[in-house]
Design an enzyme around this catalytic site. Structure first.
Site, PDB file in Angstrom:
ATOM      1  N   HIS A  84     -25.804 -58.212 -22.843  1.00  0.00           N
ATOM      2  CA  HIS A  84     -26.034 -57.972 -24.274  1.00  0.00           C
ATOM      3  C   HIS A  84     -27.391 -57.342 -24.573  1.00  0.00           C
ATOM      4  CE1 HIS A  84     -22.258 -59.694 -24.996  1.00  0.00           C
ATOM      5  NE2 HIS A  84     -22.581 -60.935 -25.276  1.00  0.00           N
TER       6      HIS A  84
ATOM      7  N   HIS B 161     -21.317 -59.713 -32.715  1.00  0.00           N
ATOM      8  CA  HIS B 161     -20.864 -60.904 -31.988  1.00  0.00           C
ATOM      9  C   HIS B 161     -20.403 -62.002 -32.953  1.00  0.00           C
ATOM     10  CE1 HIS B 161     -20.483 -63.612 -28.636  1.00  0.00           C
ATOM     11  NE2 HIS B 161     -21.113 -62.800 -27.805  1.00  0.00           N
TER      12      HIS B 161
ATOM     13  N   GLU C 224     -14.876 -58.877 -30.482  1.00  0.00           N
ATOM     14  CA  GLU C 224     -16.027 -57.999 -30.270  1.00  0.00           C
ATOM     15  C   GLU C 224     -15.548 -56.593 -29.931  1.00  0.00           C
ATOM     16  OE1 GLU C 224     -18.420 -59.645 -27.110  1.00  0.00           O
ATOM     17  OE2 GLU C 224     -17.833 -61.682 -27.639  1.00  0.00           O
TER      18      GLU C 224
END
Length: 346
Positions: A105, A177, A310
């Protein structure tokens, strides 16, 4: 459209505000410029009762200290980059890793850890977040100008628009997210939610939860959501891809020929989320363990407290043939849109 603001916390010696937009139907989105993060999403159920349907920590300190990713803008690159390594235009890069030996991420200082600038357009129901990501941030090349726009419509759509430019070839694959729990009660699990996906294939995971090189058919597997079914039918299965994780954390390849990419429905409340995107995948994660680092409504975040949708280019695309293009070059403008529509069924 109605706008309200309040102080959400302090970061780097300044007040950080939470902005809430509410439409005529009682649907509202709340967000903060820390991480360009969605902090609440309130919708009515089939009886008209309004409740927050997303999983979120309660204060800025928990976002900054524990980095739960809840509702945050993720990047520069969502998902994992194997060993934090990639080759671009013949040059090898090593970006900062933060999950074992891999990047997750965006790395240790991803976009979700930054305080963005914000411009509010109340009449348009729009929150516009901007951030300049300098060259070398998390060891990525190129200085990037990044814009993320949240729009709430009177038709109960939450529209996320991403836009970015760079002065040097780099990678960009953002996503949000958000975790949904359509019951409106995060103490209730999402196992009875019904999920439908326009997805004939998924990507099995290899070691360290890294995406494999394969796009596997969902036919005859718990990953087949081409017809709606309860999430628990997959999450509680003994499938070798699911049991070790206690749930889903997998990329699903989206059918680009279908406008509606997926639907999440809670039979108890009647709430429904339909999503649309120009991305080629959605990663579904089912919050597979309890998290005790922070509390939500006075309790730890329970196992199966939420489910993500996502939308992004398939993870680790720079290292996987046929997964998509996440290279952004000078003179180009990255643009992507994902829309979540909120409704109810009787």
């Amino acid at each position: 459209m109605e706008l309200t603001t309040k102080v959400f916390g302090r970061f780097e010696n300044q007040d950080v505000y939470e902005y809430t937009l509410t439409n005529k139907n009682g649907v509202s989105i709340s967000a903060t410029p820390f991480g360009a993060t969605l902090t609440k999403l309130v919708t009515p159920d089939k009886e008209g009762k309004r409740e927050n349907i997303t999983l979120n920590v309660e204060n800025l300190e928990d976002f900054a200290t524990n980095r739960p990713f809840y509702g945050a803008t993720i990047g520069r690159v969502a998902g994992r980059i194997t060993k934090g390594k990639f080759t671009l235009d013949g040059k090898d890069y090593q970006v900062d890793v933060n999950e074992g030996g891999n990047m997750l991420h965006g790395g240790p200082n991803g976009l979700d850890t930054k305080l963005w600038d914000i411009v509010v357009d109340e009449s348009a129901g729009r929150l516009v977040f901007t951030y300049e990501s300098p060259a070398g941030e998390n060891n990525f090349p190129g200085t990037m100008q990044i814009r993320v726009t949240y729009t709430l419509t009177e038709e109960n759509d939450w529209v996320i628009d991403y836009e970015a430019t760079t002065d040097e070839a780099t990678l960009f694959n953002p996503m949000n997210h958000v975790y949904f729990n359509l019951t409106g009660d995060i103490k209730k699990p999402i196992l009875d939610h019904e999920l439908e996906l326009a997805s004939p294939k998924y990507v099995p995971l290899a070691e360290e939860n890294l995406p494999s090189e394969e796009k596997a058919s969902v036919e005859g597997t718990p990953f087949d959501f081409q017809t709606a079914k309860p999430v628990k039918e997959a999450v509680l299965s003994d499938h070798e891809q699911i049991k070790p994780l206690n749930g889903l954390d997998h990329p699903f390849v989206l059918d680009q020929g279908k406008e509606v990419k997926g639907t999440l429905y809670d039979p108890e409340s009647g709430r429904e989320v339909t999503f649309y995107t120009d991305c080629n995948s959605v990663v579904v994660f089912t919050h597979n363990g309890e998290v005790a680092d922070y509390t939500i409504e006075g309790e730890p975040a329970r196992q199966y407290a939420g489910i993500t949708l996502e939308t992004q280019t398939l993870p680790d695309a720079i290292n996987k043939k046929g997964f998509g293009n996440i290279v952004l070059r000078p003179g180009e403008t990255f643009q992507s849109r994902t829309t979540y529509h909120f409704g109810t069924r009787d």
